[in-house]
Scaffold this motif. Sequence first.
Motif, short mmCIF file in Angstrom:
data_model
loop_
_atom_site.label_atom_id
_atom_site.label_comp_id
_atom_site.label_asym_id
_atom_site.label_seq_id
_atom_site.Cartn_x
_atom_site.Cartn_y
_atom_site.Cartn_z
N UNK A 86 0.67 -0.85 0.21
CA UNK A 86 0.22 0.05 -0.19
C UNK A 86 1.20 0.81 0.11
N UNK A 87 0.52 2.03 -0.53
CA UNK A 87 1.11 3.36 -0.68
C UNK A 87 1.48 3.76 0.30
N UNK A 88 2.17 5.31 0.76
CA UNK A 88 2.33 5.73 2.93
C UNK A 88 0.62 6.47 2.25
N UNK A 89 1.73 6.95 0.85
CA UNK A 89 -0.24 8.04 1.45
C UNK A 89 -1.63 7.49 2.20
N UNK A 90 -1.95 6.28 1.44
CA UNK A 90 -3.04 5.35 1.37
C UNK A 90 -2.74 4.44 3.12
N UNK A 91 -1.91 4.32 3.38
CA UNK A 91 -2.19 3.61 5.19
C UNK A 91 -2.31 4.75 5.06
N UNK A 92 -1.59 6.25 5.36
CA UNK A 92 -1.72 7.05 6.37
C UNK A 92 -3.10 7.73 6.24
N UNK A 93 -3.95 7.64 5.43
CA UNK A 93 -5.46 8.14 4.95
C UNK A 93 -5.70 7.20 6.24
N UNK A 94 -5.93 5.68 5.90
CA UNK A 94 -6.87 4.73 6.07
C UNK A 94 -6.65 4.59 7.86
N UNK A 95 -4.85 4.95 8.30
CA UNK A 95 -5.07 4.72 9.63
C UNK A 95 -5.74 6.11 10.92
N UNK A 96 -5.37 7.41 10.14
CA UNK A 96 -5.92 8.53 10.10
C UNK A 96 -7.85 7.84 10.21
N UNK A 97 -8.20 7.09 9.24
CA UNK A 97 -9.74 7.44 9.69
C UNK A 97 -10.12 6.67 10.63
N UNK A 98 -9.68 6.11 10.38
CA UNK A 98 -9.70 4.31 12.19
C UNK A 98 -9.64 5.40 12.62
N UNK A 99 -8.76 5.87 13.47
CA UNK A 99 -8.25 6.67 14.41
C UNK A 99 -9.56 7.71 15.07
N UNK A 100 -9.67 8.04 13.55
CA UNK A 100 -10.40 9.94 14.39
C UNK A 100 -12.05 9.37 14.39
N UNK A 101 -12.52 8.19 13.34
CA UNK A 101 -13.82 7.87 13.41
C UNK A 101 -14.50 5.97 14.59
#
Length: 117
Positions: A86-101
């Motif tokens: 997975x591209x680094x950018x996508x991993x960051x976005x997914x983890x932040x989404x999970x963290x915040x939601x």
Amino acid sequence: MLAFAADENFNNNIVRGLQRRNPGLDLVRVQDVGLSAADDPTVLAWAAQEGRVLLTHDVSTITRFAYERVRAGKSMPGVFEVSREVPVRVAIEDILLLAECSLDGEWNGQIRYLPLR
């Protein structure tokens, strides 16, 4: 918001990107808490004691030990296995989404694979 632990071999570019995008994110690397070279059961036990979802790329052994904890009735706040592809950018976005939601405790006893898409 979720609290995370990144295992020893987790991509540090993802860790740095998460910290840049959300400086308030509760994320520690296991090597920063004295768990360098610790085995998987030890890392999972520490993450459970601290209430942290584990971030890992290790699809070969973490899964087995995490499910062993669950079957034994032990705490396991969750594992997010992030594909190395997975591209680094996508991993960051997914983890932040999970963290915040995510709700507290929502991932207890579960293993989820990223990317989300």
